[in-house]
Design a protein around this motif. Structure first.
Motif, PDB file in Angstrom:
ATOM      1  N   THR A  62       0.757  -1.288   0.004  1.00 55.09           N
ATOM      2  CA  THR A  62       0.061   0.353   0.106  1.00 55.09           C
ATOM      3  C   THR A  62       0.708   0.983   0.353  1.00 55.09           C
ATOM      4  O   THR A  62       0.470   2.243  -1.085  1.00 55.09           O
ATOM      5  CB  THR A  62      -0.809   0.141   1.591  1.00 55.09           C
ATOM      6  OG1 THR A  62      -2.170  -1.136   1.198  1.00 55.09           O
ATOM      7  CG2 THR A  62      -2.051   1.190   1.379  1.00 55.09           C
ATOM      8  N   ASP A 110      -8.119   1.861 -14.940  1.00 52.65           N
ATOM      9  CA  ASP A 110      -8.410   3.664 -14.813  1.00 52.65           C
ATOM     10  C   ASP A 110      -8.292   3.896 -16.561  1.00 52.65           C
ATOM     11  O   ASP A 110      -8.200   4.961 -16.100  1.00 52.65           O
ATOM     12  CB  ASP A 110      -7.813   4.355 -14.185  1.00 52.65           C
ATOM     13  CG  ASP A 110      -8.024   4.037 -12.691  1.00 52.65           C
ATOM     14  OD1 ASP A 110      -9.229   3.615 -12.355  1.00 52.65           O
ATOM     15  OD2 ASP A 110      -6.772   4.287 -11.819  1.00 52.65           O
ATOM     16  N   ASP A 144      -7.063 -12.195  -9.075  1.00 51.75           N
ATOM     17  CA  ASP A 144      -7.863 -12.119  -7.832  1.00 51.75           C
ATOM     18  C   ASP A 144      -6.534 -10.984  -6.955  1.00 51.75           C
ATOM     19  O   ASP A 144      -7.416 -10.146  -6.260  1.00 51.75           O
ATOM     20  CB  ASP A 144      -7.668 -12.933  -6.734  1.00 51.75           C
ATOM     21  CG  ASP A 144      -9.209 -13.543  -6.758  1.00 51.75           C
ATOM     22  OD1 ASP A 144      -9.721 -13.505  -7.985  1.00 51.75           O
ATOM     23  OD2 ASP A 144      -8.662 -14.926  -6.743  1.00 51.75           O
ATOM     24  N   HIS A 147      -7.323  -7.366  -9.448  1.00 52.19           N
ATOM     25  CA  HIS A 147      -8.426  -6.948  -8.652  1.00 52.19           C
ATOM     26  C   HIS A 147      -7.816  -6.426  -7.176  1.00 52.19           C
ATOM     27  O   HIS A 147      -8.522  -4.993  -6.867  1.00 52.19           O
ATOM     28  CB  HIS A 147      -9.760  -8.207  -8.563  1.00 52.19           C
ATOM     29  CG  HIS A 147      -9.784  -7.941 -10.186  1.00 52.19           C
ATOM     30  ND1 HIS A 147     -10.997  -7.484 -10.700  1.00 52.19           N
ATOM     31  CD2 HIS A 147      -9.877  -9.067 -10.941  1.00 52.19           C
ATOM     32  CE1 HIS A 147     -10.705  -7.619 -12.502  1.00 52.19           C
ATOM     33  NE2 HIS A 147     -10.339  -9.435 -11.971  1.00 52.19           N
ATOM     34  N   GLU A 148      -7.711  -6.922  -6.343  1.00 50.47           N
ATOM     35  CA  GLU A 148      -7.097  -6.600  -5.109  1.00 50.47           C
ATOM     36  C   GLU A 148      -6.572  -5.631  -5.142  1.00 50.47           C
ATOM     37  O   GLU A 148      -7.116  -4.547  -3.913  1.00 50.47           O
ATOM     38  CB  GLU A 148      -7.028  -7.736  -4.168  1.00 50.47           C
ATOM     39  CG  GLU A 148      -5.612  -7.124  -3.111  1.00 50.47           C
ATOM     40  CD  GLU A 148      -7.753  -6.810  -1.719  1.00 50.47           C
ATOM     41  OE1 GLU A 148      -7.138  -5.726  -1.110  1.00 50.47           O
ATOM     42  OE2 GLU A 148      -8.402  -7.038  -1.876  1.00 50.47           O
ATOM     43  N   ILE A 150      -6.338  -2.752  -7.147  1.00 52.73           N
ATOM     44  CA  ILE A 150      -7.141  -2.169  -8.251  1.00 52.73           C
ATOM     45  C   ILE A 150      -8.206  -1.815  -7.343  1.00 52.73           C
ATOM     46  O   ILE A 150      -8.475  -0.344  -7.066  1.00 52.73           O
ATOM     47  CB  ILE A 150      -8.138  -2.766  -8.919  1.00 52.73           C
ATOM     48  CG1 ILE A 150      -7.227  -3.181 -10.314  1.00 52.73           C
ATOM     49  CG2 ILE A 150      -8.777  -1.470  -9.305  1.00 52.73           C
ATOM     50  CD1 ILE A 150      -7.984  -3.684 -11.792  1.00 52.73           C
ATOM     51  N   ARG A 151      -8.562  -2.495  -6.611  1.00 50.14           N
ATOM     52  CA  ARG A 151      -9.323  -1.595  -5.217  1.00 50.14           C
ATOM     53  C   ARG A 151      -8.620  -1.451  -3.991  1.00 50.14           C
ATOM     54  O   ARG A 151      -9.385   0.376  -3.609  1.00 50.14           O
ATOM     55  CB  ARG A 151      -9.694  -3.367  -3.978  1.00 50.14           C
ATOM     56  CG  ARG A 151     -10.713  -2.468  -3.177  1.00 50.14           C
ATOM     57  CD  ARG A 151     -11.331  -3.862  -2.424  1.00 50.14           C
ATOM     58  NE  ARG A 151      -9.915  -4.604  -1.779  1.00 50.14           N
ATOM     59  CZ  ARG A 151      -9.963  -3.582  -0.569  1.00 50.14           C
ATOM     60  NH1 ARG A 151      -9.719  -2.640  -0.037  1.00 50.14           N
ATOM     61  NH2 ARG A 151      -8.318  -4.067   0.406  1.00 50.14           N
ATOM     62  N   ARG A 152      -7.589  -1.554  -3.699  1.00 51.63           N
ATOM     63  CA  ARG A 152      -6.490  -0.708  -2.600  1.00 51.63           C
ATOM     64  C   ARG A 152      -6.546   0.309  -4.021  1.00 51.63           C
ATOM     65  O   ARG A 152      -6.092   1.469  -2.818  1.00 51.63           O
ATOM     66  CB  ARG A 152      -5.195  -1.177  -2.905  1.00 51.63           C
ATOM     67  CG  ARG A 152      -5.149  -2.766  -1.794  1.00 51.63           C
ATOM     68  CD  ARG A 152      -4.241  -2.838  -0.855  1.00 51.63           C
ATOM     69  NE  ARG A 152      -4.008  -4.065  -0.331  1.00 51.63           N
ATOM     70  CZ  ARG A 152      -3.286  -4.919   0.024  1.00 51.63           C
ATOM     71  NH1 ARG A 152      -2.360  -4.268  -0.094  1.00 51.63           N
ATOM     72  NH2 ARG A 152      -3.060  -6.108   0.888  1.00 51.63           N
ATOM     73  N   TRP A 153      -5.913   0.843  -4.529  1.00 50.43           N
ATOM     74  CA  TRP A 153      -5.454   1.669  -5.661  1.00 50.43           C
ATOM     75  C   TRP A 153      -6.448   2.717  -5.192  1.00 50.43           C
ATOM     76  O   TRP A 153      -5.756   4.281  -5.243  1.00 50.43           O
ATOM     77  CB  TRP A 153      -5.014   1.377  -6.799  1.00 50.43           C
ATOM     78  CG  TRP A 153      -4.772   2.971  -8.006  1.00 50.43           C
ATOM     79  CD1 TRP A 153      -5.191   3.556  -8.831  1.00 50.43           C
ATOM     80  CD2 TRP A 153      -3.412   3.064  -8.095  1.00 50.43           C
ATOM     81  NE1 TRP A 153      -4.492   3.959  -9.086  1.00 50.43           N
ATOM     82  CE2 TRP A 153      -3.545   3.856  -9.234  1.00 50.43           C
ATOM     83  CE3 TRP A 153      -2.053   2.690  -7.669  1.00 50.43           C
ATOM     84  CZ2 TRP A 153      -2.491   4.863  -9.609  1.00 50.43           C
ATOM     85  CZ3 TRP A 153      -0.369   3.154  -7.920  1.00 50.43           C
ATOM     86  CH2 TRP A 153      -1.072   3.926  -8.726  1.00 50.43           C
ATOM     87  N   ARG A 154      -7.590   2.626  -6.040  1.00 45.99           N
ATOM     88  CA  ARG A 154      -9.053   3.158  -5.722  1.00 45.99           C
ATOM     89  C   ARG A 154      -8.914   3.774  -3.728  1.00 45.99           C
ATOM     90  O   ARG A 154      -9.885   4.945  -4.944  1.00 45.99           O
ATOM     91  CB  ARG A 154     -10.122   2.538  -6.119  1.00 45.99           C
ATOM     92  CG  ARG A 154      -9.878   2.033  -8.222  1.00 45.99           C
ATOM     93  CD  ARG A 154     -11.094   1.746  -8.636  1.00 45.99           C
ATOM     94  NE  ARG A 154     -11.015   1.616 -10.439  1.00 45.99           N
ATOM     95  CZ  ARG A 154     -11.668   1.328 -10.918  1.00 45.99           C
ATOM     96  NH1 ARG A 154     -12.320  -0.310 -10.633  1.00 45.99           N
ATOM     97  NH2 ARG A 154     -10.809   0.919 -12.060  1.00 45.99           N
ATOM     98  N   GLU A 155      -8.692   3.266  -3.406  1.00 48.30           N
ATOM     99  CA  GLU A 155      -9.285   3.654  -1.700  1.00 48.30           C
ATOM    100  C   GLU A 155      -7.989   4.744  -1.015  1.00 48.30           C
ATOM    101  O   GLU A 155      -8.505   5.473  -0.476  1.00 48.30           O
ATOM    102  CB  GLU A 155      -8.421   2.496  -0.840  1.00 48.30           C
ATOM    103  CG  GLU A 155      -9.895   1.832  -0.864  1.00 48.30           C
ATOM    104  CD  GLU A 155      -9.891   0.627   0.253  1.00 48.30           C
ATOM    105  OE1 GLU A 155      -9.123   0.739   0.718  1.00 48.30           O
ATOM    106  OE2 GLU A 155     -10.901  -0.058   0.138  1.00 48.30           O
TER     107      GLU A 155
END
Length: 181
Positions: A62, A110, A144, A147-148, A150-155
């Motif tokens: 992160t 993105d 997977d 995708h995880e 991507i989820r962290r990046w967007r947060e």
């Protein structure tokens, strides 16, 4: 060994890589070739699902993505039409390759157009991503992990990020070249 961003940018230039250089250091992540690492992955390259998932599961992930997002966002804000991501580690076959897989998935999600060149591919040994089904074929574990990521990046929220730096479908996005040394 310490490297300056300017030195890594010169490596990209020597290899005729176009775009504004954004240099990212992959060395904080565990190297599968480290003698203390008993993962059994040293003959694989960073396409291997366990290496990609290991990077996402690493404590540094992160923080590393925050720094990467900050540098990429700044390059976009500065008006770079093309960005050359220079992702480097020690040998250019595990960590930098896995991070290029992850950033490629993130940036395409993105709306960016990406192209990857692995500058160290000619020195890869072992399966080198070609002879191994795990490294060369689609894999749920790798997907997977992407995708995880991507989820962290967007947060990740960057301080003082203007709306003009956001990039997504429908907005002209710069070309991102992910170059791994």
């Amino acid at each position: 060994i310490r490297f300056k961003d300017e030195d890594m940018a010169k490596v990209l230039q020597i290899n005729e890589v176009r775009g504004k250089p954004v240099i990212l250091d992959a060395r904080p992540f565990i190297n599968p070739e480290n003698p203390n690492n008993k993962s059994g992955l040293s003959d694989h390259v960073g396409f291997h699902p366990d290496i990609v998932a290991g990077v996402v599961g690493n404590d540094h992930c992160t923080t590393w993505m925050e720094a990467a997002k900050r540098k990429i966002s700044q390059a976009v804000k500065d008006g770079a039409g093309e960005i050359a991501l220079g992702i480097f580690c020690t040998s250019g076959r595990h960590r930098s390759v896995a991070l290029s897989v992850l950033l490629g998935g993130i940036l395409r999600a993105d709306g960016f157009i990406t192209r990857t060149t692995h500058l160290s591919a000619n020195r890869w040994r072992g399966c080198a991503g070609r002879g191994c089904d795990k490294c060369s074929r689609s894999d749920k574990k790798r997907d997977d992990a992407i995708h995880e990521a991507i989820r962290r990046w967007r947060e990740i929220k960057l301080a003082k990020q203007s709306r003009s730096t956001s990039s997504g479908p429908g907005r002209h996005a710069p070309i991102i070249r992910r170059e791994c040394s």
